[in-house]
Design an enzyme around this catalytic site. Sequence first.
Site, PDB file in Angstrom:
ATOM      1  N   GLY A 246      -6.285   3.074  10.243  1.00  0.00           N
ATOM      2  CA  GLY A 246      -6.340   3.063   8.787  1.00  0.00           C
ATOM      3  C   GLY A 246      -5.422   2.019   8.206  1.00  0.00           C
ATOM      4  O   GLY A 246      -4.547   1.475   8.902  1.00  0.00           O
ATOM      5  N   PRO A 247      -5.594   1.696   6.937  1.00  0.00           N
ATOM      6  CA  PRO A 247      -4.736   0.702   6.283  1.00  0.00           C
ATOM      7  C   PRO A 247      -3.290   1.168   6.217  1.00  0.00           C
ATOM      8  O   PRO A 247      -2.991   2.355   6.399  1.00  0.00           O
ATOM      9  CB  PRO A 247      -5.350   0.577   4.872  1.00  0.00           C
TER      10      PRO A 247
ATOM     11  N   THR B  40       1.626   8.046  10.303  1.00  0.00           N
ATOM     12  CA  THR B  40       2.836   8.589  10.931  1.00  0.00           C
ATOM     13  C   THR B  40       3.087  10.018  10.471  1.00  0.00           C
ATOM     14  O   THR B  40       3.430  10.898  11.272  1.00  0.00           O
ATOM     15  CB  THR B  40       4.047   7.700  10.597  1.00  0.00           C
TER      16      THR B  40
ATOM     17  N   HIS C 193      -7.753 -13.874 -26.626  1.00  0.00           N
ATOM     18  CA  HIS C 193      -8.200 -13.907 -25.225  1.00  0.00           C
ATOM     19  C   HIS C 193      -8.493 -12.502 -24.715  1.00  0.00           C
ATOM     20  O   HIS C 193      -9.574 -12.229 -24.177  1.00  0.00           O
ATOM     21  CB  HIS C 193      -7.110 -14.580 -24.377  1.00  0.00           C
ATOM     22  N   GLU C 194      -7.530 -11.592 -24.908  1.00  0.00           N
ATOM     23  CA  GLU C 194      -7.711 -10.225 -24.404  1.00  0.00           C
ATOM     24  C   GLU C 194      -8.774  -9.480 -25.208  1.00  0.00           C
ATOM     25  O   GLU C 194      -9.517  -8.662 -24.651  1.00  0.00           O
ATOM     26  CB  GLU C 194      -6.387  -9.469 -24.448  1.00  0.00           C
TER      27      GLU C 194
END
Length: 648
Positions: free
Chosen positions: A209-210, A216, A431-432
């Site tokens: 897994g990632p 652990t 822009h946003e």
Amino acid sequence: MAEKKTPPPSKNPRQFAVWGLIIMLLMIVFAVSQSGTNSAATGDAFTFSEFRDRVEQGDVQSAKIDIPGGVVTGTLSGGETFSVNVPPVSEDPAGEVLAGADIPYEYAERKSENPWLTFLFSMLPLLIIIGLFFLVFRNMQGAGRGGAMSFGKSKAKLLTENTKRVTFEDVAGVESAKEDLKEVVEFLKDPSKFTRLGARIPTGALLVGPPGTGKTLLARAVAGEAGVPFFTISGSDFVEMFVGVGASRVREMFSEARKHAPCIIFIDEIDAVGRHRGVGTSGGHEEREQTLNQLLVEMDGFEGQEGVIIIAATNRPDVLDKALLRPGRFDRQIEVPYPDIQGREKILEVHMRGKPMAADVDVKYIARGTPGFSGADLANLVNEAALLAARRNKLKITMREFEDARDKVMMGAERRTLAMSDEEKAMTAYHEAGHAIVGLNMKGSLPIHKATIIPRGRALGMVQYMPERDQISQSREEMIARMAMAMGGRAAEELHFGYEKVTSGASSDIEQVTRIATAMVTEWGLSDEIGPIAYKDTDQQSFMPGIGRGSSISPETARKIESEIKRFVTEAHEKALEILKKKKKDWIALAEALLEYETLSGDEIKVLLEDGTPPKRPDTKPGARPAVSAVPTTKKPKPKPLGGAAEA
């Protein structure tokens, strides 16, 4: 209540050796100083020539000769004392001079030498060398097994029930992996349940897994549920520069494990030692390969490892040697993926235990807004929220802290001290607002969670989206919507400020759109011109997969691919321009609201666009800062990076 006994002070042999050497050196210095004091001459000092002249003149009344010390002392006629340094030779020149002049003299009594002092003087160099060697040896050995003189010993740490116990209740979000490991727990508790039917428990289980998904923690939970010892070691602890050391450590580790059977051996990052053999430059004599060979033998030897189960973890199973993955060794691979929305909710509840939470904290809402977060990311999110609440002097953690912590983890800390001109703020707001308006008017787009022009990380503003569910795959409609929404910021700058004043703020948006278009054409088969054919190439130096150096496609096909990618990007840009022109009133109203309030939630944006009423906030006075509907100055804006739409 029983009295607590004070533990005896720890005795360190190294400290005793140091103090012994110091005391010995002090004794030697004292003895030498005493010896020098006893033999020191007193009275007037004569040279030997002057002494001879005085004897011939009859000025010397009596004398005493100390041959070992090389000193002659005596009394003159006037009662004064004198001393003469005589070179230590085999003859007695002072005695011959005194005897020739008939002057009475005597020899000094020889003091018996101290045998212990003589022994110390003779053994001093050897004792110093032995002491230094002992100190160096202790320093090299360090604490326990970690020393250089014990490099053949296993570095595995043994965790027993006395250590903090972890069970399956402490692990959330990986239900399928826990189900696969439950039979390992049952075997460790009651092996006869399986052996009487002739079943053989898998020797090893590989957790894949990632990073940060809890591999652990899951292995520790298996040991905690079964109540057995737990040996933990990293794959890199086996590999050393000395050939054969890794294999020796593997043997030592399994030998210790057999003594504590039934038990679990957990090898973290096993890809450090379990890579494909025969790949290195040193061939089969490479230390890593010898370590891997010994590990394979121990896992599947003639004797077998009764009661010893090996659990390993890696995020790169593709590089592991095939011999490790065959039946009889790591024959069971357990996927530990990123948690889904239900898993994230359970993980958040685990990490929220023991922390004071306010009534407005909605765990489901937080889980919705954190897709792609691993267990470690969620633990960090809860910790950041607690730190923010502590800095704000709150007694409980509220939803606001979780919102701010999520933004900080995903985008970085706020940069409110960044000096921005009104022109740059206006550029950022429009822009946003362009991102938000295009996203709201595209079918297949995600719901807006928040829009802000507060600088955060490397972005001067952002629009965040709140997915309603975890998306495993995306449709063509959703991809086109994402591309159009990403190009909304660039289109807004062009429409409101003019083409000549477009900034570099849309660079990340253009990169995102190009990446999606490239994947649609070369990987996902979503281009009508190219068709369902994959042209992905492994050349990492090329900007677009399948079109770089070393590609096997023809120049005509490469030109078609480039043309299709450009078409997708261009159409997304044109769609964004079309929507902003059509919804110009909503776009300008949203931009002006962002300039006034800096941050607007999704609900506030919805009310603003439907009713035209600005948000009402008790801590904000509308009109305190005038809205900017146009650039207030003719000064050319500096090209600074503007944040694009942030995909949640």
